[in-house]
Design an enzyme around this catalytic site. Structure first.
Site, PDB file in Angstrom:
ATOM      1  N   ASN A 153     -37.753   3.247  36.907  1.00  0.00           N
ATOM      2  CA  ASN A 153     -37.220   4.513  37.425  1.00  0.00           C
ATOM      3  C   ASN A 153     -36.044   5.035  36.606  1.00  0.00           C
ATOM      4  O   ASN A 153     -35.450   6.063  36.952  1.00  0.00           O
ATOM      5  CB  ASN A 153     -36.848   4.379  38.913  1.00  0.00           C
ATOM      6  CG  ASN A 153     -35.794   3.308  39.137  1.00  0.00           C
ATOM      7  OD1 ASN A 153     -35.097   2.899  38.209  1.00  0.00           O
ATOM      8  ND2 ASN A 153     -35.673   2.854  40.378  1.00  0.00           N
ATOM      9  N   ILE A 155     -33.128   4.266  36.442  1.00  0.00           N
ATOM     10  CA  ILE A 155     -31.848   4.371  37.150  1.00  0.00           C
ATOM     11  C   ILE A 155     -31.363   2.979  37.539  1.00  0.00           C
ATOM     12  O   ILE A 155     -32.158   2.139  37.978  1.00  0.00           O
ATOM     13  CB  ILE A 155     -31.999   5.223  38.440  1.00  0.00           C
ATOM     14  CG1 ILE A 155     -32.249   6.693  38.116  1.00  0.00           C
ATOM     15  CG2 ILE A 155     -30.778   5.084  39.361  1.00  0.00           C
ATOM     16  CD1 ILE A 155     -31.055   7.459  37.576  1.00  0.00           C
ATOM     17  N   HIS A 227     -29.731   4.576  45.405  1.00  0.00           N
ATOM     18  CA  HIS A 227     -29.905   3.141  45.149  1.00  0.00           C
ATOM     19  C   HIS A 227     -29.580   2.288  46.375  1.00  0.00           C
ATOM     20  O   HIS A 227     -30.365   1.452  46.790  1.00  0.00           O
ATOM     21  CB  HIS A 227     -29.052   2.689  43.962  1.00  0.00           C
ATOM     22  CG  HIS A 227     -28.925   1.196  43.888  1.00  0.00           C
ATOM     23  ND1 HIS A 227     -29.803   0.409  43.188  1.00  0.00           N
ATOM     24  CD2 HIS A 227     -28.049   0.348  44.477  1.00  0.00           C
ATOM     25  CE1 HIS A 227     -29.473  -0.861  43.340  1.00  0.00           C
ATOM     26  NE2 HIS A 227     -28.410  -0.931  44.105  1.00  0.00           N
ATOM     27  N   GLU A 371     -31.903 -23.318  29.855  1.00  0.00           N
ATOM     28  CA  GLU A 371     -31.452 -24.077  31.027  1.00  0.00           C
ATOM     29  C   GLU A 371     -31.606 -23.263  32.312  1.00  0.00           C
ATOM     30  O   GLU A 371     -32.079 -23.763  33.338  1.00  0.00           O
ATOM     31  CB  GLU A 371     -29.983 -24.511  30.859  1.00  0.00           C
ATOM     32  CG  GLU A 371     -29.734 -25.495  29.728  1.00  0.00           C
ATOM     33  CD  GLU A 371     -29.609 -24.826  28.360  1.00  0.00           C
ATOM     34  OE1 GLU A 371     -29.603 -23.568  28.290  1.00  0.00           O
ATOM     35  OE2 GLU A 371     -29.522 -25.557  27.353  1.00  0.00           O
ATOM     36  N   PHE A 397     -23.952 -28.351  30.770  1.00  0.00           N
ATOM     37  CA  PHE A 397     -24.755 -27.127  30.770  1.00  0.00           C
ATOM     38  C   PHE A 397     -25.324 -26.780  32.149  1.00  0.00           C
ATOM     39  O   PHE A 397     -26.136 -25.853  32.267  1.00  0.00           O
ATOM     40  CB  PHE A 397     -25.847 -27.194  29.698  1.00  0.00           C
ATOM     41  CG  PHE A 397     -25.284 -27.354  28.310  1.00  0.00           C
ATOM     42  CD1 PHE A 397     -24.188 -26.591  27.900  1.00  0.00           C
ATOM     43  CD2 PHE A 397     -25.803 -28.274  27.414  1.00  0.00           C
ATOM     44  CE1 PHE A 397     -23.638 -26.742  26.631  1.00  0.00           C
ATOM     45  CE2 PHE A 397     -25.263 -28.432  26.142  1.00  0.00           C
ATOM     46  CZ  PHE A 397     -24.178 -27.674  25.746  1.00  0.00           C
TER      47      PHE A 397
END
Ligand SMILES: Cc1ncc(C[n+]2csc(CCOP(=O)(O)OP(=O)(O)O)c2C)c(N)n1
Ligand SMILES: [Mg+2]
Length: 631
Positions: A153, A155, A227, A371, A397
């Site tokens: 869209n 947006i 939104h 990861e 990590f």
């Protein structure tokens, strides 16, 4: 509103599901990766006849105790497969559900496992870094059962996607060996045509659905104003008029509702014939046990008995591999893997074959250096059911995987993180690779088991606990060899208590040393020195502080007598931050750890530098006792 037509095409013409049995194992999986559009899935579940959400639930959107939470939560509503909202992770989890589907298909054949994973993703999901990992992995594994509908869209919250993106999203997917097609997302027929095309292609598919955000709201559609903010009464009324809907709120015209309910019943016949095939399969109980997540536990005792008879001096990463040799034979639902550190994480046992595009029946995944993508995929696999994923990288990590670890915990996804190189003990790789704050920060996460075993026996016990738990687990394992600390046979799994007295004071007890993992052997040696000076010292191994906290008060009191008892000094030793250890040592206790970044040096030198040796520990304890006037 912009994806309503596309979702209609998917739910009424393609998706295999049965609201009468939302957990039917061979259902298609639908994942709303754009979780902020939660009302779309709530409306679909309601219309197609799921028990919840009811109309009242829909009225109570985002209110306390309503299952229609702000973002779709799998633990709130049947029909919500995974929890979404953190953008990008829905697509990445869908890679996992598609892997699990292909794997189980290879094991149980089309008769029992033959379904698709559909995703609705927004611009945000495709911008997130984890999307690149997920798309790469899916392309490599040729996950043709994965179909992503992109709500194109143009947006996002800040406005036009021109503000922040000029990459060619389609070309990126093509480069990653995906099939890509386009359609008018506001035309259900065209969307359906695109889905057919996607299904016919053997690669994972991206369907670019050209849409208009807030479609139907005449004054606001096409803008970021639709939104998340409420449209407002006037615009809602204008939208109703524009779309030709009833003027009354929360009413679904009878003809529309009955049409949707009929769509909701389309899957019933397919489920009935699947149930017949299950009955006839000869593997019914095994299949259902696997789907329910059961894991055999009978391997533990004979294996531990063997270790006690012949205690090995090994790194706990090696001890984990030794345990896995037994576990992977006893528990066929495990699927191992590593983010390119297989030889370091010791995650691949001898019999495991790689899971590849040519052999989905394999049980070992080379995730590559991904990861976050690995962790998210493992969430999808676990929530698909039928497999228990475990995957490795370095403990440091976990930061790269952390948003997915958090979703493992929130969703109760049974994922086991095999995190090796768990301290400065990894040595020469230095401070970039040496975790400091990681153990404590992971322990701070609700719903996550953090295990740091001290030797091969504890490692096996912690593996058993992780496999039995319905929650995700992190196993923090060493690179360096550790002396065995558990050399006597006992009944049951001592690690299940979280912490236990490994050695009781010989002299009158003045000191209790709490230690985890590699520091337990240091604690034992320091205790020996203190005992030599007449200072009675308990050593408590604490592989899991969460499990210890969950013990009855009397047990905790026995291991750690009242914190205000200043006659007994409590010491913690862990080669990481001391932050948080005061909850066990009390403020007057002594916390031995590392409150700075590590050093590049051989492990032995690093331990010496940070005062993590029996001599240095004993000295600090004596000094502390003197300073506090403890005799
Ligand atoms: C990881 C993450 N970062 C930020 C957010 C906040 N957020 C929610 S929706 C959104 C914009 C998403 O844009 P898009 O996917 O295009 O959705 P649309 O506005 O088109 O519905 C943002 C930034 C989030 N949910 N997750
Ligand atoms: Mg958008």
């Amino acid at each position: 509103m912009g994806m309503a037509d596309a979702a209609t095409a998917l739910f009424t013409r393609h998706l295999k599901f049965d609201p009468a049995d939302p957990y039917w194992p061979d259902r298609d999986r639908f994942i709303l990766s754009a979780g902020h559009g939660s009302m779309l899935i709530y409306a679909l579940l309601h219309l197609t006849g799921y028990e919840r959400p009811t109309l009242d639930d829909l009225r109570n959107f985002r209110q306390l105790h309503s299952p229609t939470a702000g973002h779709p939560e799998n633990f709130e509503l049947a029909g919500v497969e995974v929890t979404t909202g953190p953008l990008g992770q829905g697509v990445a989890m869908a890679v996992g559900t598609a892997i699990a589907e292909r794997h189980l298909n290879a094991v149980y054949s089309d008769d029992l496992v033959d379904h698709w994973t559909y995703v609705i993703a927004g611009d945000g999901c495709l911008m997130e870094g984890v999307n690149h990992e997920a798309v790469g992995l899916a392309g490599h594994l040729k996950l043709g059962r994965l179909i992503v509908l992109w709500d194109d869209n143009e947006i996002t919250i800040d406005g036009s996607t021109d503000l922040s993106r000029n990459e060619d999203v389609v070309a990126r997917h093509v480069a990653a060996q995906w099939h890509v097609t386009e359609c008018d997302g506001l035309d259900a027929d065209d969307v359906s045509r695109a889905i057919e095309e996607a299904k016919a292609d053997s690669r994972p598919s991206l369907i670019r659905c050209k849409t208009i955000i807030g479609f139907g709201a005449p004054n606001k559609q096409g803008t970021a104003a639709t939104h998340g903010a409420a449209l407002g009464k006037d615009e809602v009324e204008a939208a109703r008029a524009e779309l030709g809907l009833e003027p009354k709120e929360f009413t679904v015209p009878n003809d529309i509702l009955s049409a949707w309910r009929a769509f909701g019943q389309q899957g019933a016949a397919e489920r009935a014939s699947w149930l017949e095939r299950l009955e006839a399969s000869g593997t019914k109980q095994e299949f259902l046990d696997r789907i329910s997540g059961k894991a055999d536990e009978s391997w533990l005792k004979p294996y531990v008995d063997g270790l006690i008879g012949n205690p090995p001096t090994v790194a706990t990463r090696k001890a984990s591999e030794m345990a896995l040799e037994v576990i992977n034979a006893a528990v066929p639902s495990t699927i191992g893997g590593s983010a390119d550190l297989t030889g370091s994480n010791n995650t691949k046992t001898k019999a495991l074959q790689p899971l590849t595009a040519d052999n989905y029946g394999g049980r070992y995944i080379y995730y590559g250096i991904r990861e976050f993508g690995m962790a998210a995929a493992m969430n999808g696999m676990a929530l698909h059911g039928g497999v228990i994923p475990y995957g490795g990288t370095f403990l440091v990590f976990t930061d790269y995987a952390r948003p997915a670890i958090r979703l493992s915990a929130l969703q109760k996804a049974k994922v086991i993180y095999v995190m090796t190189h768990d301290s400065i003990g990894l040595g020469e790789d230095g401070p970039t690779h040496q975790p400091i704050e990681h153990l404590q920060s992971l322990r701070a996460m609700p719903g996550l088991n953090v295990f740091r075993p001290a030797d091969a026996v504890e490692t096996a016990e912690c593996w058993a606990l992780a496999l039995a738990s319905q929650e995700p687990s992190v196993l923090a394992l060493t690179r360096q060899n550790l002396k065995p600390v558990r050399t006597e046979a006992v009944d049951g799994n001592l690690c299940a208590r979280g912490a236990y007295r490994l050695k009781a004071a010989g002299n009158a007890r003045k000191v209790i040393i709490l230690a985890t993992g590699s520091e337990v052997e240091i604690a034992l040696a320091a205790a020996e020195r203190l005992e030599g000076q007449g200072i009675g010292t308990d050593v408590v191994s604490m592989p899991s502080s969460e499990l210890f906290d969950a013990q009855p008060a009397a047990y905790r009191e026995d291991i750690l007598p009242d914190v205000s008892n200043r006659e007994i000094l409590r010491i913690s030793i862990e080669a990481g931050t001391t932050f948080g250890w005061e909850r066990y040592t009390g403020l007057h206790g002594l916390r031995i750890g590392i409150d700075r970044f590590g050093v590049s040096a051989p492990a032995k030198d690093a331990y010496e530098f940070f005062g993590l040796t029996p001599e240095a520990v004993a000295m600090r304890v004596l000094d502390h006792m003197k300073a506090r006037g403890i005799q």
